[in-house]
Design a protein around this motif. Structure first.
Motif, PDB file in Angstrom:
ATOM      1  N   LYS A  12      25.689  36.087  28.091  1.00 12.21           N
ATOM      2  CA  LYS A  12      24.399  36.499  27.551  1.00 12.21           C
ATOM      3  C   LYS A  12      24.449  36.774  26.052  1.00 12.21           C
ATOM      4  CE  LYS A  12      22.784  38.551  31.879  1.00 12.21           C
ATOM      5  NZ  LYS A  12      22.292  39.792  32.547  1.00 12.21           N
ATOM      6  N   SER A  14      24.679  35.978  22.291  1.00 13.38           N
ATOM      7  CA  SER A  14      24.468  34.764  21.496  1.00 13.38           C
ATOM      8  C   SER A  14      24.669  35.006  19.998  1.00 13.38           C
ATOM      9  CB  SER A  14      23.066  34.190  21.738  1.00 13.38           C
ATOM     10  OG  SER A  14      22.076  35.163  21.523  1.00 13.38           O
ATOM     11  N   GLY A  46      27.669  28.409  22.429  1.00  9.26           N
ATOM     12  CA  GLY A  46      26.361  28.789  21.899  1.00  9.26           C
ATOM     13  C   GLY A  46      26.316  30.153  21.252  1.00  9.26           C
ATOM     14  N   ILE A  47      27.468  30.727  20.939  1.00 10.23           N
ATOM     15  CA  ILE A  47      27.526  32.043  20.301  1.00 10.23           C
ATOM     16  C   ILE A  47      27.706  31.876  18.789  1.00 10.23           C
ATOM     17  CG2 ILE A  47      28.787  34.229  20.134  1.00 10.23           C
ATOM     18  CD1 ILE A  47      29.669  33.801  23.060  1.00 10.23           C
ATOM     19  N   ILE A 224      16.806  36.098  17.736  1.00 11.08           N
ATOM     20  CA  ILE A 224      17.707  36.510  18.806  1.00 11.08           C
ATOM     21  C   ILE A 224      17.380  37.944  19.230  1.00 11.08           C
ATOM     22  CG2 ILE A 224      20.127  37.007  19.378  1.00 11.08           C
ATOM     23  CD1 ILE A 224      20.878  34.736  17.439  1.00 11.08           C
ATOM     24  N   ALA A 228      21.224  40.549  23.138  1.00 10.79           N
ATOM     25  CA  ALA A 228      22.171  39.430  23.142  1.00 10.79           C
ATOM     26  C   ALA A 228      23.147  39.506  21.976  1.00 10.79           C
ATOM     27  CB  ALA A 228      21.418  38.096  23.103  1.00 10.79           C
TER      28      ALA A 228
END
Length: 281
Positions: A12, A14, A46-47, A224, A228
């Protein structure tokens, strides 16, 4: 404190903000291959990983800037955010020209050792540069000082001539008692924000300017959600930054005071603590 917080947020997170000295970097100011791989792996999942540092932009190691996974850098304790891929400043929060002049004049008249940072560069007078190099010898800290500072004969005259606004004034005192005394003297000024660092240093920025505020700005710019986000740090100037994220990760080498506020206590910077936690996200 490693398990629950990370496992609940697995897949979760990001956006991750990571302090450099004492956190991402080892004590010799290098980064391990394991940590590089962890940053790359996070990017592939995707971080977004963002260095969040007290260093000015020109003092950030080139190997960090060259990492293809790194796009944004928060520098000078949150006074500046740079999109290094576009070579563009996306956020800045310097002291006003008037407050810059006032602080420099005050520090000069009091005979304090100080440096003034502006637009990604630290300005230092010859006498203090000599003290630093004598104190740090051939260490990585000396290399950092050499690359991040420009020597000027008089900071006061230089800033008057160029009409620059300082992102930060960094004052070095002889001991902790003198530093704490100066902190008390300057605290009533509502235009500035103060941060005590280690035993002898006092960082002065514009009120409302800190790593946490800049991290919030970047998070909102990127769209964001705060839930997250995660922040990694090890020092007092990371406290507001750690509070700005949903998950605060404090390194094993940090002071106990900071650890008490952490969601997660990671292994130390010498033990690839950042990589250990990143790989669990």
């Amino acid at each position: 404190m490693l398990g629950d917080a990370v496992m609940e947020l697995k897949n979760k997170i990001s956006l991750v903000g990571v302090d450099l000295d004492g956190t991402l970097l080892r004590n010799d100011k290098t980064i391990s291959e394991e940590t590089k791989k962890a940053v790359n792996s996070a990017f592939e999942r995707g971080i977004t990983v963002v260095p969040v540092t007290g260093r000015p932009l020109c003092g950030i190691p080139q190997f960090i800037l060259d990492m293809p996974e790194i796009r944004y850098v928060i520098s000078t304790n949150g006074a500046r955010i740079t999109d290094i891929k576009a070579d563009k400043t996306v956020y800045e929060s310097p002291l006003s020209k008037e407050k810059t002049a006032q602080l420099i004049e005050y520090a000069t008249d009091c005979g304090y050792d100080f440096e003034a940072f502006s637009e990604g560069v630290g300005y230092i007078e010859p006498a203090l540069m000599k003290k630093h190099l004598e104190a740090y010898g051939n260490s990585p800290v000396a290399d950092y000082i050499k690359t991040s500072r420009k020597t000027v004969e008089s900071i006061k005259e230089f800033f008057e001539k160029t009409e620059k606004c300082a992102d930060e004034i960094f004052i070095t005192l002889s001991d902790r008692a003198k530093r704490d005394e100066l902190f008390e003297q300057m605290s009533p000024d509502r235009e500035i924000q103060l941060c005590c660092l280690e035993q002898r240093f006092l960082e002065v920025t514009k009120n409302g300017t800190d790593k946490g505020t800049a991290f919030d700005y970047l998070r909102e710019m990127l769209g964001i959600d705060k839930n997250a986000t995660a922040a990694f740090g090890d020092n007092d100037n990371d406290s507001l930054f750690l509070k700005s994220a949903a998950v605060s990760v404090v390194m094993g080498n940090a002071a106990d005071k900071l650890k008490k506020c952490a969601d997660i206590i990671a292994p130390s910077n010498e033990d690839d603590g950042v990589a250990f936690i990143l790989n669990k996200m």
